[in-house]
Write an enzyme that holds these catalytic residues in place. Structure first.
Site, PDB file in Angstrom:
ATOM      1  N   GLN A   1       0.969  -1.446   0.017  1.00 18.13           N
ATOM      2  CA  GLN A   1       0.033   0.295  -0.053  1.00 18.13           C
ATOM      3  C   GLN A   1       0.717   1.233   0.277  1.00 18.13           C
ATOM      4  O   GLN A   1       1.470   1.637   0.867  1.00 18.13           O
ATOM      5  CB  GLN A   1      -1.147  -0.205   1.839  1.00 18.13           C
ATOM      6  N   GLY A   2       0.871   1.516  -1.463  1.00 15.82           N
ATOM      7  CA  GLY A   2       1.117   3.177  -1.157  1.00 15.82           C
ATOM      8  C   GLY A   2       0.566   5.168  -0.635  1.00 15.82           C
ATOM      9  O   GLY A   2       0.402   5.291  -1.605  1.00 15.82           O
TER      10      GLY A   2
ATOM     11  N   SER B   1       1.139   6.431   2.454  1.00 15.88           N
ATOM     12  CA  SER B   1       1.486   7.153   3.701  1.00 15.88           C
ATOM     13  C   SER B   1       2.582   7.570   3.019  1.00 15.88           C
ATOM     14  O   SER B   1       3.428   7.037   2.136  1.00 15.88           O
ATOM     15  CB  SER B   1       2.217   6.289   5.333  1.00 15.88           C
TER      16      SER B   1
ATOM     17  N   SER C   1       4.350  -1.559   4.052  1.00 16.58           N
ATOM     18  CA  SER C   1       3.833  -3.150   3.826  1.00 16.58           C
ATOM     19  C   SER C   1       4.857  -3.867   3.435  1.00 16.58           C
ATOM     20  O   SER C   1       4.243  -3.594   2.272  1.00 16.58           O
ATOM     21  CB  SER C   1       3.499  -3.596   5.408  1.00 16.58           C
TER      22      SER C   1
ATOM     23  N   GLU D   1     -10.337  -1.269   4.958  1.00 25.29           N
ATOM     24  CA  GLU D   1      -8.878  -2.132   5.527  1.00 25.29           C
ATOM     25  C   GLU D   1      -9.374  -2.065   7.240  1.00 25.29           C
ATOM     26  O   GLU D   1      -9.434  -2.795   7.920  1.00 25.29           O
ATOM     27  CB  GLU D   1      -8.269  -0.908   5.484  1.00 25.29           C
TER      28      GLU D   1
END
Length: 383
Positions: free
Chosen positions: A125-126, A128, A160, A243
């Site tokens: 997941q890009g 933050s 992550s 999420e």
């Protein structure tokens, strides 16, 4: 939603339980993400081959096309069987895939969804980035349109599984001069594209699970944009709803198991005779039951709307803070055994340290409270 399950759903639960009883791996999942990648992929493939991947995903993409209630039943039985965490497949299975089902083109779905379910493609997941952690509207990573491509420059952080990922759900700013939530796009980014550098971050537990990601003139075809250019905020909100809502059902089941195990441990070592310990355990047992009830209510809402709403933030906030309270008392009940703690071990102290991340990941506790205040309670915006 009827809280009492139908005969069909009860039979499905028994089917889940029987298969898990016979199939859950006896070996433990390696703790480090890089070491665990082979384990995660093999387990996901076994789930797919046996028809247990994507319970409520459309059957034409490899799922079973069942109801979200049956998906919840599967997750409950999965946790009850102490089946391994899906690890590196978490992003693809729990919110990347559901976001594609809701927003992507037919071509995007047909290519990516089966690969996610088979464990062939790992997603990260890009969202933050430095200066814009939970404040997604503050992101500065940019995509400049050149012909049929986006040319991407910037960086992300706390990503992550970035160092083992094949694809990334990337949110970036594609309209020059745009501010806040306007001018963003949600893009499927090839993590093997030239110009991407991944720098793993080692945690205080000694494990490496997330990383910094740098983009230096990375070229991504415009065909990889999901939901249309400039609609990234809307698509990202659906990602975060998945999420924060259904993505943590298994965690709640584990919390139900953990509180009962803690009560049994307190009885075994005599600490239950301390009124403060007994009161704390009773309070936690009630809170675990409360969050499960809130989740069932949210599932009922999803059945009506086909998408989790801002109510998911209530569940996310409560689950993460409840987990920290559980791990705190678990450490307390360890007594002198805490002296033997070693970093990297899968024990209550390791869980306690990892618990600090729970109120940061997926949006900080402060962000969740903002969403609850503004979108559910109708309070004025905080900024």
């Amino acid at each position: 939603m009827d809280i009492g399950f139908s005969p069909e759903e009860t039979r499905f639960r028994e089917e889940c339980r029987d298969w898990l009883h016979a199939s859950v791996p006896t070996e433990k999942r390696p703790l480090d993400a890089a070491d665990a990648i082979g384990f995660d992929k093999a387990w996901q493939r076994r789930l797919f081959d046996a028809g247990w991947a994507g319970i409520n995903w459309p059957s034409k993409y490899g799922g079973r096309g069942l109801s979200i209630v049956q998906q919840v039943i599967w997750l409950e039985e999965y946790a009850a069987a102490h089946a391994p965490w899906i690890g590196a497949n978490f992003v693809g299975i729990n919110h990347g895939g559901p976001t594609l089902i809701l927003n992507a083109s037919e071509e995007q779905k047909a290519y990516h969804l089966p690969r996610i379910l088979k464990g062939e493609a790992i997603w990260c997941q890009g969202f933050s980035e430095p200066g814009a952690g939970s404040d997604l509207a503050g992101i500065k990573t940019r995509g400049r349109i050149e012909g049929e491509e986006l040319v991407i420059n910037g960086s992300k952080i706390w990503t992550s599984f970035a160092h083992v990922a094949d694809w990334q759900e990337l949110v970036l700013r594609t309209e020059e001069g745009s501010l806040r939530h306007k001018g963003l796009s949600w893009v499927i980014c090839d993590m093997h594209a030239p110009g991407i550098t991944v720098r793993p971050i080692r945690k205080m537990s000694g494990q490496t699970e997330f990383a910094e990601v740098f983009y230096d003139d990375v070229r991504i075809p415009l065909a990889k944009v999901v939901g249309g250019l400039g609609n990234g905020w809307k698509v990202a909100m659906s990602t975060l709803s998945f999420e924060r809502g259904t993505g943590f059902i298994a965690d709640q089941v584990k919390q139900s198991q953990e509180i009962e195990e803690l009560i049994a441990a307190a009885r075994a070592n005599g600490m239950i005779k301390d009124d403060r310990i007994a009161d704390s355990l009773a309070q936690l047992r009630a809170e675990v039951a409360a969050v499960r009830a809130m989740t069932y209510r949210n599932i009922s809402e999803v059945l009506r709307t086909d998408q989790p709403g801002p109510e998911a933030s209530v569940i996310r906030l409560f689950t993460s803070e409840l987990g920290q309270r559980l791990e705190r008392i678990a450490v307390l009940l360890m007594g002198e055994a805490i002296i033997d703690f070693a970093y990297g071990d899968d024990n209550p102290v390791g869980d306690y340290l990892r618990g600090f991340a729970a109120t940061i990941a997926g949006g900080t506790a402060q962000i969740q409270r903002d969403i609850i205040g503004e979108r559910l309670l109708g309070l004025p915006k905080s900024r």
